[in-house]
Motif scaffolding. Structure first.
Motif, PDB file in Angstrom:
ATOM      1  N   LEU A   1      12.049  24.845   9.909  1.00 27.40           N
ATOM      2  CA  LEU A   1      13.047  25.516  11.081  1.00 27.40           C
ATOM      3  C   LEU A   1      13.184  24.020  12.021  1.00 27.40           C
ATOM      4  N   GLY A   2      13.025  22.941  11.661  1.00 30.91           N
ATOM      5  CA  GLY A   2      13.719  21.741  12.738  1.00 30.91           C
ATOM      6  C   GLY A   2      13.031  21.198  14.149  1.00 30.91           C
ATOM      7  N   GLY A   3      11.639  21.954  13.868  1.00 31.64           N
ATOM      8  CA  GLY A   3      10.876  21.108  14.926  1.00 31.64           C
ATOM      9  C   GLY A   3      10.310  22.223  15.606  1.00 31.64           C
ATOM     10  N   GLY A   4       9.982  23.569  15.140  1.00 32.55           N
ATOM     11  CA  GLY A   4       9.123  24.447  15.675  1.00 32.55           C
ATOM     12  C   GLY A   4       9.943  26.042  15.748  1.00 32.55           C
ATOM     13  N   LEU A   5       9.002  26.454  16.632  1.00 31.92           N
ATOM     14  CA  LEU A   5       9.733  27.935  17.305  1.00 31.92           C
ATOM     15  C   LEU A   5      10.487  28.002  19.066  1.00 31.92           C
ATOM     16  N   PRO A   6      11.322  29.232  18.750  1.00 35.00           N
ATOM     17  CA  PRO A   6      11.729  29.096  20.352  1.00 35.00           C
ATOM     18  C   PRO A   6      10.582  29.366  20.739  1.00 35.00           C
ATOM     19  N   GLN A   7      10.173  28.263  21.863  1.00 32.01           N
ATOM     20  CA  GLN A   7       9.246  28.900  23.479  1.00 32.01           C
ATOM     21  C   GLN A   7       9.859  30.208  24.297  1.00 32.01           C
ATOM     22  N   TYR A   8       8.931  31.034  24.054  1.00 36.79           N
ATOM     23  CA  TYR A   8       9.437  32.071  25.302  1.00 36.79           C
ATOM     24  C   TYR A   8       9.642  33.670  24.028  1.00 36.79           C
ATOM     25  N   SER A   9       9.586  33.233  22.381  1.00 38.88           N
ATOM     26  CA  SER A   9      10.643  33.670  21.682  1.00 38.88           C
ATOM     27  C   SER A   9       9.067  35.452  21.061  1.00 38.88           C
ATOM     28  N   LEU A  10       9.825  36.162  20.781  1.00 40.72           N
ATOM     29  CA  LEU A  10       8.417  37.334  19.825  1.00 40.72           C
ATOM     30  C   LEU A  10       8.671  37.352  18.654  1.00 40.72           C
ATOM     31  N   ASN A  11       7.930  36.700  17.547  1.00 44.88           N
ATOM     32  CA  ASN A  11       7.311  36.676  16.764  1.00 44.88           C
ATOM     33  C   ASN A  11       6.784  37.548  15.032  1.00 44.88           C
ATOM     34  N   ILE A  12       7.548  38.411  14.727  1.00 39.29           N
ATOM     35  CA  ILE A  12       6.634  39.032  13.672  1.00 39.29           C
ATOM     36  C   ILE A  12       6.011  38.667  12.666  1.00 39.29           C
TER      37      ILE A  12
ATOM     38  N   GLN B   1       7.150  35.138  30.676  1.00 43.69           N
ATOM     39  CA  GLN B   1       7.959  33.685  30.147  1.00 43.69           C
ATOM     40  C   GLN B   1       5.859  33.895  29.201  1.00 43.69           C
ATOM     41  N   CYS B   2       5.472  34.443  27.716  1.00 51.10           N
ATOM     42  CA  CYS B   2       4.689  34.337  26.199  1.00 51.10           C
ATOM     43  C   CYS B   2       5.715  33.965  25.159  1.00 51.10           C
ATOM     44  N   THR B   3       5.213  33.278  24.475  1.00 53.87           N
ATOM     45  CA  THR B   3       5.469  32.953  23.086  1.00 53.87           C
ATOM     46  C   THR B   3       4.713  33.944  21.952  1.00 53.87           C
ATOM     47  N   ALA B   4       4.750  34.750  21.639  1.00 55.67           N
ATOM     48  CA  ALA B   4       4.774  35.522  21.109  1.00 55.67           C
ATOM     49  C   ALA B   4       4.414  36.897  19.499  1.00 55.67           C
ATOM     50  N   PHE B   5       3.019  36.602  19.148  1.00 49.34           N
ATOM     51  CA  PHE B   5       2.925  36.841  17.874  1.00 49.34           C
ATOM     52  C   PHE B   5       2.151  38.344  17.615  1.00 49.34           C
ATOM     53  N   LEU B   6       3.111  39.259  16.861  1.00 47.19           N
ATOM     54  CA  LEU B   6       2.781  40.226  16.403  1.00 47.19           C
ATOM     55  C   LEU B   6       2.895  40.688  14.613  1.00 47.19           C
ATOM     56  N   ILE B   7       1.327  40.417  14.144  1.00 45.11           N
ATOM     57  CA  ILE B   7       0.642  40.720  12.585  1.00 45.11           C
ATOM     58  C   ILE B   7       1.450  41.987  12.792  1.00 45.11           C
ATOM     59  N   GLY B   8       1.604  42.605  10.790  1.00 42.22           N
ATOM     60  CA  GLY B   8       1.848  43.808  10.840  1.00 42.22           C
ATOM     61  C   GLY B   8       1.879  43.596   8.621  1.00 42.22           C
ATOM     62  N   GLU B   9       1.351  44.790   8.101  1.00 46.98           N
ATOM     63  CA  GLU B   9       1.671  44.857   7.077  1.00 46.98           C
ATOM     64  C   GLU B   9       2.568  45.979   6.299  1.00 46.98           C
ATOM     65  N   TYR B  10       4.313  45.184   6.797  1.00 46.84           N
ATOM     66  CA  TYR B  10       4.487  45.952   6.938  1.00 46.84           C
ATOM     67  C   TYR B  10       5.574  45.353   5.103  1.00 46.84           C
ATOM     68  N   THR B  11       6.512  46.124   4.978  1.00 49.61           N
ATOM     69  CA  THR B  11       7.468  46.238   3.828  1.00 49.61           C
ATOM     70  C   THR B  11       8.743  45.881   4.387  1.00 49.61           C
ATOM     71  N   GLU B  12       9.267  44.980   3.123  1.00 51.44           N
ATOM     72  CA  GLU B  12      10.533  44.475   3.242  1.00 51.44           C
ATOM     73  C   GLU B  12      11.689  46.072   3.866  1.00 51.44           C
ATOM     74  N   ASN B  13      11.219  47.434   3.457  1.00 52.00           N
ATOM     75  CA  ASN B  13      12.204  48.445   3.440  1.00 52.00           C
ATOM     76  C   ASN B  13      11.819  48.639   4.788  1.00 52.00           C
ATOM     77  N   GLU B  14      10.375  48.511   5.558  1.00 53.48           N
ATOM     78  CA  GLU B  14      10.369  48.972   6.620  1.00 53.48           C
ATOM     79  C   GLU B  14      10.946  48.407   7.802  1.00 53.48           C
ATOM     80  N   ALA B  15      10.994  46.454   7.018  1.00 54.77           N
ATOM     81  CA  ALA B  15      11.716  45.847   8.221  1.00 54.77           C
ATOM     82  C   ALA B  15      12.817  46.377   8.686  1.00 54.77           C
ATOM     83  N   LEU B  16      13.676  47.690   7.803  1.00 60.47           N
ATOM     84  CA  LEU B  16      14.681  48.142   7.660  1.00 60.47           C
ATOM     85  C   LEU B  16      15.657  48.828   8.972  1.00 60.47           C
ATOM     86  N   VAL B  17      13.982  49.341   9.197  1.00 57.10           N
ATOM     87  CA  VAL B  17      13.667  50.812   9.676  1.00 57.10           C
ATOM     88  C   VAL B  17      12.708  50.476  11.257  1.00 57.10           C
TER      89      VAL B  17
END
Length: 467
Positions: free
Chosen positions: A21-32, A161-177
């Motif tokens: 990542l070259g340092g870390g995650l962007p602040q206030y980002s929403l991450n899956i 102004q939160c940095t968020a992490f959403l965890i899920g058992e998603y597949t690559e196909n689900e990521a498209l839709v």
């Protein structure tokens, strides 16, 4: 006008921060953070939270029907990153089960968003985790409801102004839709595959807005400390000194070979020692390291097949007190089974040993064993090219041994010539109803060398090359 720098939050995972990542995650980002069950998603996220949580950076973690809070707490306590006081004061667990059941009864998804917002405001949280976010969709039902939930939640998190992490058992196909991926600033995928009886874990950043991340899959291991990430090697540009620049040579420990190479190997060069089984590759390697130790140059011997006791015994027949040299720290032994070798972890350990011990001579015996772990020829070639350039960049003099095919006068199938400075071959030949050993210097970049094929014998002095 200067561009505004995007504030970065270190994850606390050095391989992810420093390389991928070259340092870390962007602040206030929403991450899956997605991946199959058991891939390490929850460990990954909580390890990041424990690294960052404090009085000014509180976290609220929401669990759904798939992960009860007490279960999460029980398993997290097994890892060394778990700090009870930090968990008590700065990381709060909240259960979404009740409010989600109310949604099912028709009270609307607004109640879920309000509950999450109120808990964040109450704790003045900087970090938010929802595990598992995908499980919510099975309760509220339908893509439309899920879309309204994720869009509404993303808007609230942005305001808070939160940095968020959403965890899920998603597949690559689900990521498209799946609509959740449309609004995500970052997408991190954890996966695994199996080779024989070994399962290998991978992490991949599919998306990270505002960053120049290192794409592709990278290995990681899970142990008592948590997740340790070992990014793939990247080839380095090695500056080749001009011909007019005088380069220092070092002796190999084999007098006849020093003559054949016109004075020895260049300091900081990489040499491929290719030979058939039993031709003395390990013996030559031991003499090379012993010669360095005699002149105050620390050595590192990486052995995949020969065990330390066997190496001590072999060295003793050559008059080398390898056990003493190891005890005194003049030579370092690194032994690992090629069957269970994690190549990405291996190169980080290797670089660390070289830097910490100020190693000047390195032997890897042999690179052929790495092919057991990396079966694909293209991946093997890329890995070895990267490994050689990385080690050469540290200024060490490198000797790589490799098995040479018996059926032809070949050198190696790994195609390393672009980064190899010298190639030496050891092989058998038939003459007068006798099997004899012969040595050749095939290549010596920037130097004249003996072009003859010379016979040699293996004695208690090592390789004795005939004139």
């Amino acid at each position: 006008m200067k561009k505004a720098k995007l504030p970065i939050i270190p994850t606390g995972l050095s391989g992810l921060d420093n390389v991928i990542l070259g340092g870390g995650l962007p602040q206030y980002s929403l991450n899956i953070v997605c991946g199959p069950p058991g891939s390490g998603k929850t460990i990954f996220c909580y390890q990041m939270l424990f690294s960052n949580a404090g009085q000014q950076n509180k976290a609220v973690c929401f669990s759904t029907v798939s992960e009860p809070p007490i279960k999460t707490l029980r398993y997290l306590q097994q890892f060394s990153f778990f700090e009870p006081e930090k968990f008590k004061e700065h990381i709060k667990l909240r259960d979404l089960t009740t409010v989600l059941k109310n949604v099912q009864e028709g009270k609307g998804i607004g109640e879920v968003i309000n509950f999450i917002r109120e808990e964040i405001e109450k704790e003045s949280a900087s970090f938010v985790l929802i595990d598992s976010f995908k499980a919510i969709s099975s309760i509220i039902g339908g893509q439309d409801a899920m879309r309204r939930l994720i869009y509404g939640l993303a808007a609230e998190l942005s305001v808070l102004q939160c940095t968020a992490f959403l965890i899920g058992e998603y597949t690559e196909n689900e990521a498209l839709v799946d609509p959740v991926f449309n609004i995500a600033d970052g997408i991190i995928v954890l996966s695994s595959d199996r080779k024989g009886y070994l399962r290998r874990n991978y992490i991949e950043v599919l998306k990270m807005r505002g960053t120049d991340y290192f794409a592709g899959r990278h290995r990681f291991l899970i142990d008592s400390s948590g997740i340790n990430i070992y990014p793939r090697l990247r080839p380095m540009e090695i500056a080749i000194p001009p011909e007019s620049c005088e380069r220092k040579r070092i002796k190999t420990g084999i007098e006849g070979l020093d003559k054949m190479t016109n004075g020895g190997l260049y300091l900081g060069s990489a040499t491929l020692l290719a030979g058939q089984s039993g031709t003395g590759k390990t013996i030559l390697s031991l003499k090379f390291l012993d010669e360095g130790a005699r002149h105050g140059q620390k050595g590192l011997l990486v052995s995949f097949e020969e065990s330390p006791p066997h190496l001590f015994s072999m060295a003793k027949t050559l008059g080398i007190e390898l056990d003493r040299l190891v005890k005194e720290g003049n030579i370092i032994l690194y032994h690992a089974s090629p069957v269970e070798l994690s190549v990405d972890k291996f190169h980080y350990q290797l670089i660390s040993l070289i830097r910490e011990n100020k190693v000047e001579r390195v032997v890897i015996d042999s690179i052929s064993d790495i092919s057991i772990t990396i079966a694909d020829p293209v991946n093997l070639k890329n890995y070895l090219l990267s490994l050689v350039t990385q080690l050469s960049g540290l200024g060490v003099t490198l000797l790589l041994s490799s098995e040479m095919p018996e059926e032809r006068f070949g050198v190696t199938t790994t195609q390393l010539s672009v980064v190899i400075d010298a190639i030496i071959t050891l092989r058998y030949k038939e003459a007068n109803d006798m099997i004899r050993r012969v040595i050749s210097v095939i290549k010596m970049r920037g130097s004249n060398h003996d072009k003859k094929i010379r016979e040699y014998e293996i004695t208690d002095k090592g390789l004795v090359i005939k004139e």
